[in-house]
Design a protein around this motif. Structure first.
Motif, PDB file in Angstrom:
ATOM      1  N   VAL A  41     -68.574  -6.993  48.064  1.00  0.00           N
ATOM      2  CA  VAL A  41     -68.979  -5.990  48.784  1.00  0.00           C
ATOM      3  C   VAL A  41     -68.347  -4.532  48.103  1.00  0.00           C
ATOM      4  O   VAL A  41     -68.982  -3.593  48.124  1.00  0.00           O
ATOM      5  CB  VAL A  41     -68.513  -5.922  50.263  1.00  0.00           C
ATOM      6  N   SER A  42     -67.069  -4.614  47.445  1.00  0.00           N
ATOM      7  CA  SER A  42     -66.763  -3.570  46.900  1.00  0.00           C
ATOM      8  C   SER A  42     -67.314  -3.267  45.404  1.00  0.00           C
ATOM      9  O   SER A  42     -66.950  -2.367  44.679  1.00  0.00           O
ATOM     10  CB  SER A  42     -65.351  -3.743  46.769  1.00  0.00           C
ATOM     11  N   GLY A  43     -68.017  -4.282  45.000  1.00  0.00           N
ATOM     12  CA  GLY A  43     -68.590  -4.317  43.615  1.00  0.00           C
ATOM     13  C   GLY A  43     -67.789  -4.745  42.556  1.00  0.00           C
ATOM     14  O   GLY A  43     -67.707  -4.266  41.213  1.00  0.00           O
ATOM     15  N   ASP A  44     -66.706  -5.649  42.987  1.00  0.00           N
ATOM     16  CA  ASP A  44     -65.838  -5.988  42.098  1.00  0.00           C
ATOM     17  C   ASP A  44     -65.673  -7.493  41.631  1.00  0.00           C
ATOM     18  O   ASP A  44     -64.829  -8.044  41.060  1.00  0.00           O
ATOM     19  CB  ASP A  44     -64.393  -5.770  42.715  1.00  0.00           C
ATOM     20  N   ALA A  45     -66.775  -8.195  41.917  1.00  0.00           N
ATOM     21  CA  ALA A  45     -66.958  -9.558  41.592  1.00  0.00           C
ATOM     22  C   ALA A  45     -68.509  -9.782  41.158  1.00  0.00           C
ATOM     23  O   ALA A  45     -69.245  -9.455  41.880  1.00  0.00           O
ATOM     24  CB  ALA A  45     -66.466 -10.430  42.668  1.00  0.00           C
ATOM     25  N   VAL A  46     -68.650 -11.108  40.457  1.00  0.00           N
ATOM     26  CA  VAL A  46     -69.834 -11.510  39.997  1.00  0.00           C
ATOM     27  C   VAL A  46     -69.749 -13.126  39.943  1.00  0.00           C
ATOM     28  O   VAL A  46     -68.533 -13.825  39.760  1.00  0.00           O
ATOM     29  CB  VAL A  46     -70.277 -10.941  38.728  1.00  0.00           C
ATOM     30  N   ASP A  47     -70.840 -13.577  40.351  1.00  0.00           N
ATOM     31  CA  ASP A  47     -70.926 -14.987  40.386  1.00  0.00           C
ATOM     32  C   ASP A  47     -71.825 -15.405  39.172  1.00  0.00           C
ATOM     33  O   ASP A  47     -73.135 -14.911  39.175  1.00  0.00           O
ATOM     34  CB  ASP A  47     -71.587 -15.674  41.726  1.00  0.00           C
ATOM     35  N   ILE A  48     -71.364 -16.204  38.292  1.00  0.00           N
ATOM     36  CA  ILE A  48     -72.173 -16.429  36.929  1.00  0.00           C
ATOM     37  C   ILE A  48     -72.755 -17.738  37.287  1.00  0.00           C
ATOM     38  O   ILE A  48     -72.164 -18.510  37.442  1.00  0.00           O
ATOM     39  CB  ILE A  48     -71.587 -16.309  35.694  1.00  0.00           C
ATOM     40  N   GLY A  49     -74.197 -17.855  36.825  1.00  0.00           N
ATOM     41  CA  GLY A  49     -74.863 -19.348  36.865  1.00  0.00           C
ATOM     42  C   GLY A  49     -74.783 -19.908  35.402  1.00  0.00           C
ATOM     43  O   GLY A  49     -74.402 -19.395  34.394  1.00  0.00           O
ATOM     44  N   HIS A  50     -74.919 -21.143  35.614  1.00  0.00           N
ATOM     45  CA  HIS A  50     -75.183 -22.193  34.481  1.00  0.00           C
ATOM     46  C   HIS A  50     -73.772 -22.479  33.926  1.00  0.00           C
ATOM     47  O   HIS A  50     -72.873 -21.678  33.433  1.00  0.00           O
ATOM     48  CB  HIS A  50     -76.126 -21.638  33.395  1.00  0.00           C
ATOM     49  N   VAL A  51     -73.712 -23.886  33.811  1.00  0.00           N
ATOM     50  CA  VAL A  51     -72.317 -24.368  33.332  1.00  0.00           C
ATOM     51  C   VAL A  51     -71.848 -24.018  32.096  1.00  0.00           C
ATOM     52  O   VAL A  51     -70.772 -23.560  31.675  1.00  0.00           O
ATOM     53  CB  VAL A  51     -72.406 -25.810  33.399  1.00  0.00           C
ATOM     54  N   ASP A  52     -72.899 -23.876  31.191  1.00  0.00           N
ATOM     55  CA  ASP A  52     -72.610 -23.472  29.830  1.00  0.00           C
ATOM     56  C   ASP A  52     -72.034 -21.906  29.732  1.00  0.00           C
ATOM     57  O   ASP A  52     -71.028 -21.626  29.005  1.00  0.00           O
ATOM     58  CB  ASP A  52     -73.676 -23.419  28.830  1.00  0.00           C
ATOM     59  N   ALA A  53     -72.390 -21.224  30.712  1.00  0.00           N
ATOM     60  CA  ALA A  53     -72.060 -19.695  30.727  1.00  0.00           C
ATOM     61  C   ALA A  53     -70.555 -19.729  31.322  1.00  0.00           C
ATOM     62  O   ALA A  53     -69.570 -19.106  30.849  1.00  0.00           O
ATOM     63  CB  ALA A  53     -72.947 -18.819  31.570  1.00  0.00           C
ATOM     64  N   THR A  54     -70.181 -20.436  32.610  1.00  0.00           N
ATOM     65  CA  THR A  54     -69.042 -20.412  32.829  1.00  0.00           C
ATOM     66  C   THR A  54     -67.868 -21.188  31.951  1.00  0.00           C
ATOM     67  O   THR A  54     -66.870 -20.886  32.199  1.00  0.00           O
ATOM     68  CB  THR A  54     -69.020 -21.077  34.280  1.00  0.00           C
ATOM     69  N   ALA A  55     -68.430 -21.926  31.247  1.00  0.00           N
ATOM     70  CA  ALA A  55     -67.445 -22.711  30.491  1.00  0.00           C
ATOM     71  C   ALA A  55     -67.128 -21.711  29.320  1.00  0.00           C
ATOM     72  O   ALA A  55     -66.016 -21.533  28.901  1.00  0.00           O
ATOM     73  CB  ALA A  55     -67.964 -24.010  29.811  1.00  0.00           C
ATOM     74  N   TRP A  56     -68.202 -21.006  28.813  1.00  0.00           N
ATOM     75  CA  TRP A  56     -67.839 -20.029  27.694  1.00  0.00           C
ATOM     76  C   TRP A  56     -66.901 -18.841  28.411  1.00  0.00           C
ATOM     77  O   TRP A  56     -66.040 -18.434  27.529  1.00  0.00           O
ATOM     78  CB  TRP A  56     -69.180 -19.162  27.427  1.00  0.00           C
ATOM     79  N   LEU A  57     -67.099 -18.490  29.620  1.00  0.00           N
ATOM     80  CA  LEU A  57     -66.210 -17.231  29.993  1.00  0.00           C
ATOM     81  C   LEU A  57     -64.788 -18.034  30.191  1.00  0.00           C
ATOM     82  O   LEU A  57     -63.822 -17.348  30.136  1.00  0.00           O
ATOM     83  CB  LEU A  57     -66.696 -16.856  31.484  1.00  0.00           C
ATOM     84  N   SER A  58     -64.810 -19.288  30.679  1.00  0.00           N
ATOM     85  CA  SER A  58     -63.529 -19.923  31.014  1.00  0.00           C
ATOM     86  C   SER A  58     -62.529 -19.929  29.666  1.00  0.00           C
ATOM     87  O   SER A  58     -61.299 -19.734  29.710  1.00  0.00           O
ATOM     88  CB  SER A  58     -63.583 -21.421  31.361  1.00  0.00           C
ATOM     89  N   GLU A  59     -63.189 -20.101  28.398  1.00  0.00           N
ATOM     90  CA  GLU A  59     -62.799 -20.066  27.217  1.00  0.00           C
ATOM     91  C   GLU A  59     -62.348 -18.570  26.765  1.00  0.00           C
ATOM     92  O   GLU A  59     -61.513 -18.306  26.076  1.00  0.00           O
ATOM     93  CB  GLU A  59     -63.486 -20.873  26.115  1.00  0.00           C
ATOM     94  N   HIS A  60     -63.104 -17.626  26.740  1.00  0.00           N
ATOM     95  CA  HIS A  60     -63.250 -16.481  26.148  1.00  0.00           C
ATOM     96  C   HIS A  60     -63.068 -15.158  27.091  1.00  0.00           C
ATOM     97  O   HIS A  60     -62.944 -13.918  26.483  1.00  0.00           O
ATOM     98  CB  HIS A  60     -64.725 -16.326  25.351  1.00  0.00           C
TER      99      HIS A  60
END
Length: 215
Positions: free
Chosen positions: A153-172
């Motif tokens: 609600v405050s504009g400070d969070a996002v939910d990203i789809g697809h496992v490959d994208a969340t895996a990439w973010l987890s690493e980088h």
């Protein structure tokens, strides 16, 4: 004697005629085969693109739900403009997210936006649905915050789809200040600028462990 030779000549002419017809058939068949070999067949058509070969989907507001509640349709990427769920995000978060997505694209990874900014009304609706699904407010709170405490609600969070994208973010992700916040929500990312130098902080088991949710 002439009568005896006439049938022989007739038979000879018949044989020669059959030979000519046979030769013509062979020529026609050979010509047809040669022509057919130059024509494309259904089995020799250009192969369709595989998933890995396909380009990233272009920006298209037809794929997004363009309302003011923050709902997001299927296939919206973090580069789609005119999507309130994106345009109402904190600008620094959006810039970091798009920079990370640009670099991830070189690895063949596309950041699909499942959720971003949400209106208080939409957040309350999601909480009511979660209570109905999980049977109690306490259980629902492990997944959905109230409108008063939600970083969406405050504009400070996002939910990203697809496992490959969340895996990439987890690493980088830390390189861009993007951090996973909750163990049970590997898709939920928020901006933590200090992570660029010091790494992301420890995650919470779920939102009920987050002090911000106790307000």
């Amino acid at each position: 004697m002439n009568r005896n030779r006439r049938p022989q000549r007739t038979a000879a002419r018949g044989v020669r005629g059959l030979l000519v017809v046979g030769a013509l058939v062979i020529v026609i068949a050979a010509t047809t085969a040669a022509i057919s070999s130059t024509l494309p067949s259904s089995s020799s058509a250009a192969p369709s693109l595989t998933f890995s070969d396909a380009p990233a989907p272009p920006r298209s507001e037809d794929r997004g739900v363009l309302d003011e509640t923050g709902r997001v349709g299927d296939g919206v990427t973090v580069f789609d403009d005119g999507i309130p769920a994106l345009t109402n995000l904190d600008p620094v978060l959006l810039e970091a997210l798009r920079q990370a997505a640009t670099d991830a694209a070189s690895d063949g990874v596309v950041f699909v936006l499942n959720s971003g900014w949400r209106s208080p009304e939409y957040q309350d609706q999601l909480l009511r649905e979660a209570i109905s699904e999980y049977g109690s407010l306490d259980e629902a709170a492990r997944w959905v915050a109230t409108a008063a405490t939600s970083p969406h609600v405050s504009g400070d969070a996002v939910d990203i789809g697809h496992v490959d994208a969340t895996a990439w973010l987890s690493e980088h992700g830390a390189e861009y200040g993007l951090c996973q916040i909750y163990d049970n929500e590997p898709w939920h990312y928020e901006l933590r600028p200090e992570a660029i130098e010091h790494g992301c902080p420890a995650t919470y088991a779920d939102p009920t462990q987050d002090p911000r949710m106790q307000q």
